[in-house]
Design a protein around this motif. Structure first.
Motif, PDB file in Angstrom:
ATOM      1  N   LYS A 173      54.698 -29.759  24.359  1.00  0.00           N
ATOM      2  CA  LYS A 173      53.864 -29.011  23.433  1.00  0.00           C
ATOM      3  C   LYS A 173      52.428 -29.488  23.535  1.00  0.00           C
ATOM      4  O   LYS A 173      52.163 -30.668  23.621  1.00  0.00           O
ATOM      5  CB  LYS A 173      54.390 -29.216  22.014  1.00  0.00           C
ATOM      6  N   LEU A 189      50.369 -25.581  20.845  1.00  0.00           N
ATOM      7  CA  LEU A 189      51.530 -25.060  21.571  1.00  0.00           C
ATOM      8  C   LEU A 189      51.692 -23.575  21.324  1.00  0.00           C
ATOM      9  O   LEU A 189      51.906 -22.805  22.235  1.00  0.00           O
ATOM     10  CB  LEU A 189      52.797 -25.786  21.119  1.00  0.00           C
ATOM     11  N   LEU A 207      55.091 -23.635  25.302  1.00  0.00           N
ATOM     12  CA  LEU A 207      54.173 -23.779  26.432  1.00  0.00           C
ATOM     13  C   LEU A 207      54.917 -23.680  27.755  1.00  0.00           C
ATOM     14  O   LEU A 207      54.496 -22.988  28.675  1.00  0.00           O
ATOM     15  CB  LEU A 207      53.452 -25.115  26.336  1.00  0.00           C
ATOM     16  N   TYR A 240      49.908 -17.459  27.556  1.00  0.00           N
ATOM     17  CA  TYR A 240      49.111 -18.360  26.730  1.00  0.00           C
ATOM     18  C   TYR A 240      48.137 -19.186  27.573  1.00  0.00           C
ATOM     19  O   TYR A 240      46.964 -19.334  27.229  1.00  0.00           O
ATOM     20  CB  TYR A 240      50.013 -19.295  25.930  1.00  0.00           C
ATOM     21  N   LEU A 241      48.623 -19.717  28.694  1.00  0.00           N
ATOM     22  CA  LEU A 241      47.813 -20.611  29.516  1.00  0.00           C
ATOM     23  C   LEU A 241      46.720 -19.877  30.277  1.00  0.00           C
ATOM     24  O   LEU A 241      45.699 -20.468  30.627  1.00  0.00           O
ATOM     25  CB  LEU A 241      48.707 -21.356  30.506  1.00  0.00           C
ATOM     26  N   SER A 262      45.286 -30.383  24.985  1.00  0.00           N
ATOM     27  CA  SER A 262      44.843 -29.295  25.859  1.00  0.00           C
ATOM     28  C   SER A 262      43.928 -29.826  26.954  1.00  0.00           C
ATOM     29  O   SER A 262      42.966 -30.548  26.689  1.00  0.00           O
ATOM     30  CB  SER A 262      44.112 -28.244  25.031  1.00  0.00           C
TER      31      SER A 262
END
Length: 267
Positions: free
Chosen positions: A2, A7, A156, A177-178, A249
């Motif tokens: 996470k 996350l 994630l 998300y990434l 992050s």
């Protein structure tokens, strides 16, 4: 794994997973809601049932571990473990390597092409340790497939534990998300972590994931796969392990000296 505070999608940044909807009649359980009976079975396997999510593949526990229906139905003895310390831990399910074994890793075309470099970097990090287990990227005939997580996933990345002497065969990455270019070293760190699960490693801070994730005390549970201390790793806190449950992050986390001890002890 996470991202600490990141996350989930921004609206759910501080949560480990989606919460259940409004309370429903016991005969009208929502499709993605985990029933009390399912939670009971998960608890019987020794896993913590907080924040369990139902997915197409089964159940998501620990934030990034997939537990299939088959695994949930199997009866297994909980392995011996040590608790209350931050050490490197493994499951009782490991990969058979003999004197040497090469694990083939493929990346799905469902992921952006930029992710290939991160897969190669994760592979390089493992191979640089001179283990009996080697990794190589292939286009077919894979043991582990790196693929896109289902649409709407709140994690994630996710993986599972070995079975039958073979690594878990899939790592799902939330590329929605990434994004298309999250950074090679950051993504390689995430992938190396998930591959760690595939070959039998638990979270270093499984006994209290608040150590890396923040928040209140949270023990993931020993489970039927075990949480077995790896000899030679420290009994004190290990803030830089590649198998910590959470990561900031953009962070680049290589194997530290304790991780190398753990990897060499097993493989």
């Amino acid at each position: 794994m996470k991202i600490k505070n990141l996350l989930l999608l921004p609206a759910l940044a501080m949560a480990l997973c989606f919460t259940a909807c409004d309370q429903k009649d016991e005969n009208a359980v929502a499709k993605n809601e985990v029933s009390e009976m399912e939670k009971s079975r998960i608890a019987q396997m020794g896993f913590n049932t907080d924040n369990v999510q139902k997915t197409d593949e089964g159940y998501l526990i620990e934030g990034d571990i997939l537990l299939t229906e088959k695994e949930l139905s199997e009866q297994a003895m909980v392995q011996a473990l040590r608790v209350g310390e931050s050490e490197q831990y493994r499951t009782s399910n490991l990969v058979n390597v003999g004197s040497s074994r090469t694990i083939n890793v493929a990346i799905s075309t469902s992921l952006p092409y930029s992710y290939v470099a991160a897969v190669d970097e994760a592979i390089r990090r493992y191979n640089a340790e001179g283990l009996r287990m080697k990794f190589r990227r292939v286009s077919s005939g894979y043991n582990i497939l790196i693929t896109k997580a289902p649409s709407g996933s709140s994690y994630l990345a996710s993986a599972g534990f070995p079975s039958g002497g073979n690594p878990y065969n899939r790592v799902q990455v939330n590329s929605s998300y990434l994004g298309s270019n999250p950074g090679t070293n950051y993504l390689a760190t995430i992938l190396a972590h998930e591959i760690g699960h595939c070959i039998g490693f638990r979270h270093t801070d499984y006994m209290n994931r608040s150590y890396s994730c923040g928040g209140s005390y949270y023990n993931e549970g020993s489970s039927s796969v075990g949480a077995i201390h790896i000899p030679g790793t420290p009994t004190g806190a290990d803030p830089n392990s590649w198998m910590l449950a959470c990561i900031g992050s953009g962070q680049n986390r290589y194997f530290n000296s304790n991780d190398r001890t753990a990897l060499n002890y097993l493989y």
